[in-house]
Structure formats: C-alpha cells, structure tokens
Design an enzyme around this catalytic site. Structure first.
Site, PDB file in Angstrom:
ATOM      1  N   ARG A 298      19.544 -83.171  84.756  1.00  0.00           N
ATOM      2  CA  ARG A 298      18.677 -84.299  85.173  1.00  0.00           C
ATOM      3  C   ARG A 298      17.311 -83.841  85.692  1.00  0.00           C
ATOM      4  NH1 ARG A 298      23.679 -86.408  86.859  1.00  0.00           N
ATOM      5  NH2 ARG A 298      24.374 -87.929  85.331  1.00  0.00           N
TER       6      ARG A 298
ATOM      7  N   LYS B 184       3.034 -84.529  79.009  1.00  0.00           N
ATOM      8  CA  LYS B 184       3.897 -85.032  77.923  1.00  0.00           C
ATOM      9  C   LYS B 184       4.773 -83.906  77.388  1.00  0.00           C
ATOM     10  CE  LYS B 184       1.156 -88.711  75.811  1.00  0.00           C
ATOM     11  NZ  LYS B 184       0.483 -89.100  74.562  1.00  0.00           N
TER      12      LYS B 184
ATOM     13  N   GLU C 275      -9.095 -79.520  69.045  1.00  0.00           N
ATOM     14  CA  GLU C 275      -8.796 -80.385  70.209  1.00  0.00           C
ATOM     15  C   GLU C 275      -9.952 -80.317  71.216  1.00  0.00           C
ATOM     16  OE1 GLU C 275      -6.358 -82.442  70.392  1.00  0.00           O
ATOM     17  OE2 GLU C 275      -4.599 -81.656  69.335  1.00  0.00           O
TER      18      GLU C 275
ATOM     19  N   LYS D 160      -9.784 -83.593  79.699  1.00  0.00           N
ATOM     20  CA  LYS D 160      -8.430 -84.111  79.468  1.00  0.00           C
ATOM     21  C   LYS D 160      -7.855 -84.711  80.753  1.00  0.00           C
ATOM     22  CE  LYS D 160      -4.032 -84.034  77.590  1.00  0.00           C
ATOM     23  NZ  LYS D 160      -3.130 -83.635  76.570  1.00  0.00           N
TER      24      LYS D 160
ATOM     25  N   GLU E 245       0.157 -93.553  79.756  1.00  0.00           N
ATOM     26  CA  GLU E 245      -0.256 -94.217  78.520  1.00  0.00           C
ATOM     27  C   GLU E 245       0.180 -95.682  78.514  1.00  0.00           C
ATOM     28  OE1 GLU E 245      -1.016 -91.613  74.886  1.00  0.00           O
ATOM     29  OE2 GLU E 245       0.819 -92.675  74.398  1.00  0.00           O
TER      30      GLU E 245
ATOM     31  N   ARG F 208      -5.400 -93.682  77.962  1.00  0.00           N
ATOM     32  CA  ARG F 208      -5.131 -92.302  77.559  1.00  0.00           C
ATOM     33  C   ARG F 208      -5.068 -92.172  76.033  1.00  0.00           C
ATOM     34  NH1 ARG F 208      -0.409 -88.407  79.970  1.00  0.00           N
ATOM     35  NH2 ARG F 208      -0.554 -86.886  78.313  1.00  0.00           N
TER      36      ARG F 208
ATOM     37  N   ASN G  32      -6.067 -89.798  71.351  1.00  0.00           N
ATOM     38  CA  ASN G  32      -5.469 -89.779  70.010  1.00  0.00           C
ATOM     39  C   ASN G  32      -6.497 -89.754  68.895  1.00  0.00           C
ATOM     40  OD1 ASN G  32      -2.880 -89.800  70.889  1.00  0.00           O
ATOM     41  ND2 ASN G  32      -2.762 -92.027  70.991  1.00  0.00           N
TER      42      ASN G  32
ATOM     43  N   HIS H 109      -5.782 -88.089  65.687  1.00  0.00           N
ATOM     44  CA  HIS H 109      -4.339 -87.814  65.644  1.00  0.00           C
ATOM     45  C   HIS H 109      -3.535 -88.806  64.813  1.00  0.00           C
ATOM     46  CE1 HIS H 109      -5.356 -84.955  68.698  1.00  0.00           C
ATOM     47  NE2 HIS H 109      -4.105 -84.550  68.807  1.00  0.00           N
TER      48      HIS H 109
ATOM     49  N   HIS I 102      -1.447 -86.786  62.499  1.00  0.00           N
ATOM     50  CA  HIS I 102       0.027 -86.724  62.524  1.00  0.00           C
ATOM     51  C   HIS I 102       0.605 -87.053  61.150  1.00  0.00           C
ATOM     52  CE1 HIS I 102       0.590 -87.219  67.173  1.00  0.00           C
ATOM     53  NE2 HIS I 102       0.365 -85.973  66.819  1.00  0.00           N
TER      54      HIS I 102
ATOM     55  N   HIS J  30      -1.290 -78.118  63.429  1.00  0.00           N
ATOM     56  CA  HIS J  30      -1.661 -79.358  64.137  1.00  0.00           C
ATOM     57  C   HIS J  30      -3.192 -79.507  64.251  1.00  0.00           C
ATOM     58  CE1 HIS J  30      -1.296 -82.607  67.039  1.00  0.00           C
ATOM     59  NE2 HIS J  30      -2.110 -81.953  67.848  1.00  0.00           N
TER      60      HIS J  30
HETATM   61  N1  LIG Z   1       2.241 -82.514  74.742  1.00  0.00           N
HETATM   62  C1  LIG Z   1       1.023 -82.777  74.343  1.00  0.00           C
HETATM   63  O1  LIG Z   1       0.263 -83.489  75.005  1.00  0.00           O
HETATM   64  C2  LIG Z   1       0.519 -82.161  73.066  1.00  0.00           C
HETATM   65  C3  LIG Z   1      -0.846 -82.180  72.751  1.00  0.00           C
HETATM   66  C4  LIG Z   1      -1.278 -81.532  71.596  1.00  0.00           C
HETATM   67  C5  LIG Z   1      -0.369 -80.886  70.779  1.00  0.00           C
HETATM   68  N2  LIG Z   1       0.950 -80.905  71.088  1.00  0.00           N
HETATM   69  C6  LIG Z   1       1.937 -80.232  70.242  1.00  0.00           C
HETATM   70  O2  LIG Z   1       1.611 -78.850  70.199  1.00  0.00           O
HETATM   71  C7  LIG Z   1       2.140 -78.295  68.990  1.00  0.00           C
HETATM   72  C8  LIG Z   1       1.097 -77.419  68.353  1.00  0.00           C
HETATM   73  O3  LIG Z   1       0.782 -76.390  69.241  1.00  0.00           O
HETATM   74  P1  LIG Z   1       0.332 -74.949  68.730  1.00  0.00           P
HETATM   75  O4  LIG Z   1      -0.711 -75.090  67.713  1.00  0.00           O
HETATM   76  O5  LIG Z   1       0.085 -74.137  69.931  1.00  0.00           O
HETATM   77  O6  LIG Z   1       1.616 -74.464  67.903  1.00  0.00           O
HETATM   78  P2  LIG Z   1       2.700 -73.317  68.114  1.00  0.00           P
HETATM   79  O7  LIG Z   1       3.289 -73.386  69.443  1.00  0.00           O
HETATM   80  O8  LIG Z   1       3.617 -73.416  66.938  1.00  0.00           O
HETATM   81  O9  LIG Z   1       1.861 -71.960  67.988  1.00  0.00           O
HETATM   82  C9  LIG Z   1       1.251 -71.641  66.774  1.00  0.00           C
HETATM   83  C10 LIG Z   1       1.667 -70.252  66.284  1.00  0.00           C
HETATM   84  O10 LIG Z   1       1.031 -69.268  67.081  1.00  0.00           O
HETATM   85  C11 LIG Z   1       2.001 -68.326  67.566  1.00  0.00           C
HETATM   86  N3  LIG Z   1       1.499 -67.876  68.842  1.00  0.00           N
HETATM   87  C12 LIG Z   1       1.417 -68.572  69.994  1.00  0.00           C
HETATM   88  N4  LIG Z   1       0.761 -67.877  70.933  1.00  0.00           N
HETATM   89  C13 LIG Z   1       0.451 -66.687  70.381  1.00  0.00           C
HETATM   90  C14 LIG Z   1      -0.245 -65.542  70.851  1.00  0.00           C
HETATM   91  N5  LIG Z   1      -0.806 -65.504  72.064  1.00  0.00           N
HETATM   92  N6  LIG Z   1      -0.375 -64.492  70.016  1.00  0.00           N
HETATM   93  C15 LIG Z   1       0.138 -64.543  68.759  1.00  0.00           C
HETATM   94  N7  LIG Z   1       0.765 -65.607  68.243  1.00  0.00           N
HETATM   95  C16 LIG Z   1       0.922 -66.664  69.043  1.00  0.00           C
HETATM   96  C17 LIG Z   1       3.278 -69.113  67.628  1.00  0.00           C
HETATM   97  O11 LIG Z   1       4.391 -68.251  67.577  1.00  0.00           O
HETATM   98  C18 LIG Z   1       3.171 -69.972  66.375  1.00  0.00           C
HETATM   99  O12 LIG Z   1       3.548 -69.238  65.248  1.00  0.00           O
HETATM  100  C19 LIG Z   1       2.550 -79.479  68.128  1.00  0.00           C
HETATM  101  O13 LIG Z   1       3.936 -79.607  68.159  1.00  0.00           O
HETATM  102  C20 LIG Z   1       1.899 -80.668  68.809  1.00  0.00           C
HETATM  103  O14 LIG Z   1       2.607 -81.882  68.613  1.00  0.00           O
HETATM  104  C21 LIG Z   1       1.415 -81.518  72.214  1.00  0.00           C
END
Ligand SMILES: NC(=O)c1ccc[n+]([C@@H]2O[C@H](COP(=O)([O-])OP(=O)(O)OC[C@H]3O[C@@H](n4cnc5c(N)ncnc54)[C@H](O)[C@@H]3O)[C@@H](O)[C@H]2O)c1
Length: 350
Positions: A113, A135, A177, A219, A229, A242, A246, A249, A253, A265
């Site tokens: 929980r 989030k 972003e 942000k 949101e 908020r 998007n 996005h 998406h 992404h």
């Molecule tokens: N929660 C939120 O508000 C929010 C906002 C934006 C995006 N997201 C989510 O974030 C995700 C995308 O994030 P991302 O682009 O970081 O993807 P990710 O976490 O998959 O990382 C991208 C790649 O980089 C590698 N990597 C990460 N850090 C590294 C480092 N320091 N050195 C070498 N390799 C490294 C990872 O292993 C992966 O292969 C999506 O799922 C998206 O929906 C969430």
C-alpha cells in the site's frame, strides 16, 4: 512507518548522486534499487555505496525498454521485493530513465500500500520531465500509461554526470521535452535553447545544468497549478491545466503505439509538436512564423520532423481516440498560441 513526503526534495547538481546513501538512511531501514539492464553496473556501484553506509541493499534489474512498463513486470517486481524481505520500513530507489521512474514509482505506490521511493533519473527525458510531477504508471496492450498513480518520490537526485554514458540519440530525444517547456511557457528559455544549441549538444556541463534547472522550473510551475490534472474539469479556475504539458504528446503517443514502441518517446513528441502546430496554424491560433521557428529548433536539435508513412490519418485517429484524455467524442489538444504560451482546444474525433 516512514512518512511519505508530498513535496519531493529536488537536488540538481554535479555529483548529486553522492547524497543517495544519506537520503536512503533517512527514509528507511532497508533498500532495493530497481534499474534496467543497461544501467546494471552503475546500479551495482550505488548499491555498494548504500551498503557501505550500513543499510541492507538489494538490486533488481528489468530488461531495458518500454516493454518493461507492464503489469506483468509490476507483479514480478512485487514478488521479488517480497523475496528480498522488504517491508514497509523499506525504501525503493529508481535508477534509470523514464521507464524505470514510471515503473518503480508505480511499484512503490502499490507495494504494501505504498512505500517511499527516491528517483535517480539517468536520461534527459527523466531529468527534464518524467521524474517531476509525481506521475507513475505502466502501459496496457491498448495504450500507453493507461494504469498509474500520482505518487511523488521523497527525493529526486539530478546529476548531469549520469548523462555521460547516454547515447546521442537518447540525449537528443530528451531535448524534445525541454523544447516543449520553452514553447508552452517560457519564450526566454526557448531563445536560450536557440542560442546555446551547439554547446548543449556538445554536453557542456554548465549549460546542461542551466537547462535542467530552467526546464524543471517550468514543469513544476505548471504542475503546481494543477497537481492532479483535474483541470479543465474545473470551469472557473484561473489556474492553468497540467494538460498543457501534453503538447506534442497526443499525436506523439499515437506514433509510439503505431511503431510498437520502437520510436523513442522524445522523437515521437518532436514529430507530435510539429504536427500539432499544423492544427494550431489551421485554427488561426499560431502564426506560421512561430511554427517555423519551433520546427527549426526541433530540426537543429537533430530530431525527426516528418510523420512516418504508415501514420495515415485513419490509423492516427483510431489511436488518438483511445487516448485517456478523451472527453466524450472530443480530445483536448494542448496547442501553442505563440512562443511561450499555450492553451487547450477540443478537437472532435467523430
Ligand atoms: N511520468 C511522466 O510524467 C512521464 C513524462 C514523460 C515521459 N514519461 C515516460 O518516460 C519513458 C521514456 O523515458 P526515456 O526516454 O528515459 O526511456 P528509457 O527509460 O527507456 O531510457 C532510454 C534508453 O536509455 C538507456 N539509458 C538510460 N539512462 C542511461 C545512461 N545514463 N547511460 C546509458 N544508457 C542509458 C535505457 O536503458 C534505455 O535503453 C516513456 O515510458 C514515457 O511514457 C513519463
């Protein structure tokens, strides 16, 4: 039981990760680090530091990539946490990009929980965006982030030295972003990005720090006005929604889903911003000149600007119709009204 903080402590500086053992000790009596397969050796180093500080620490690794953001992996992680003996006096550390932050944050919010977690973002996307705002979530077969919680970490450690190993493509994807934050809220920041693009792409530490700090400020300002949101459902509020975050996005998406998550992404968001600008220009709310300035910056950051050919209108509409931000037969698009401002506009999908 350890109290879960509502406002995370945000530390943005070189070597911020050195604070981890102290913060973990403050948060709990036992620690589990969750990371992905690409970051295992860094995670090992950090777990050792935590153990040296006198706290039991285990490490759980999931395969790198969006596919790990699933309920199946959530269940596997929860079972694995039980096996490590982690109780409610424990703390999770999420070391990784947006995937690990969303996944481990979600696990922290439901395991027993809810237990505290500390976010250590390692990609530009995670530092500029996903680690901020509370989030968490995972994907379903029918779409992205369809299951999730609002569950802020107790602390976020943003350490630009962690970006040194990040591949160039991922680095640039994260910049999408950051550009988004300039477009929707901060013209001066947008101009800063235009002027300093080369040094940022050359990863000059001082500029990266400045960029991350300003991006976080944008942000957090927008999130602070609508933390859950809930807008625009509140009609007379003067706060901004908020959902402005998007921008890029809704189409982004859909593109990610269409590519079965092979398109990063940030690249999907880059194309999404350009396509959503077309809607804004067509509606007469954004000038063609402003749209060109935005697409030029996106292109100059080495990001893709063209829709893939399989993204037909019919396919995109079908995917967008599944977006969780749909209201009746309309979807709200966050569209720029200039450089540094944006608003929400309903778009009829029928
Ligand atoms: N929660 C939120 O508000 C929010 C906002 C934006 C995006 N997201 C989510 O974030 C995700 C995308 O994030 P991302 O682009 O970081 O993807 P990710 O976490 O998959 O990382 C991208 C790649 O980089 C590698 N990597 C990460 N850090 C590294 C480092 N320091 N050195 C070498 N390799 C490294 C990872 O292993 C992966 O292969 C999506 O799922 C998206 O929906 C969430």
């Amino acid at each position: 039981m350890t109290k879960i903080q509502q406002q995370p402590q945000l530390i943005i500086r070189t070597k911020a990760v050195g604070e981890l053992p102290r913060l973990v000790r403050k948060a709990g009596h036992q620690c589990v680090v969750i990371t992905d397969s690409h970051l295992r050796s860094k995670a090992n180093e950090l777990s050792l530091e935590i153990k040296k500080a006198g706290l039991p620490c285990s490490l759980l690794t999931v395969p790198a990539g969006e596919k790990s953001k699933s309920l199946v992996v959530v269940e596997e992680l929860c079972e694995a946490l039980v096996k490590t003996g982690l109780g409610r006096d424990g703390v999770l550390v999420a070391l990784g990009g947006g995937v690990i932050g969303d996944l481990a944050g979600f696990v922290a919010s439901v395991y027993m929980r809810g237990i505290p977690f500390i976010s250590v973002p390692t990609t530009v996307i995670a530092m500029a965006d996903s680690s901020l705002g509370g989030k968490t979530g995972v994907d379903l077969a029918s779409g992205k982030n369809l299951v999730g919680t609002f569950y802020p970490p107790m602390a976020i450690l943003m350490d630009p030295t962690l970006l040194e190993t990040l591949p160039d493509r991922e680095f640039k994807a994260g910049c999408a972003e950051i550009i988004k934050h300039g477009v929707i809220h901060d013209e001066r920041f947008f101009t800063f990005l235009e002027k300093n693009r080369e040094s940022i792409l050359a990863r000059k530490p001082a500029l990266i720090l400045k960029m991350l700090k300003q991006s976080a400020k944008v942000k957090l300002t927008i999130v602070g006005e609508d933390p859950r949101e809930a807008l625009p459902a509140r009609p007379n509020s003067t706060n901004r929604s908020r959902m402005l975050l998007n921008y890029g996005h809704t189409i982004g998406h859909a593109l990610e889903k269409l590519s079965e998550y092979t398109l990063p992404h940030g690249e999907a968001v880059a194309i999404g911003m350009i396509e959503e600008n077309r809607i804004a220009v067509k509606k007469g709310i954004l000038t063609k000149d402003a749209a060109t300035r935005i697409s030029t910056l996106i292109e100059n950051f080495g990001l893709p600007t063209k829709l893939p050919k399989e993204a037909t209108m019919a396919r995109m509409k079908k995917l967008i119709a599944r977006d969780k931000k749909k209201v009746g037969s309309s979807i709200y698009f966050a569209l720029p009204t200039g450089i540094g401002s944006a608003d929400l506009f309903p778009y009829d999908l029928a």
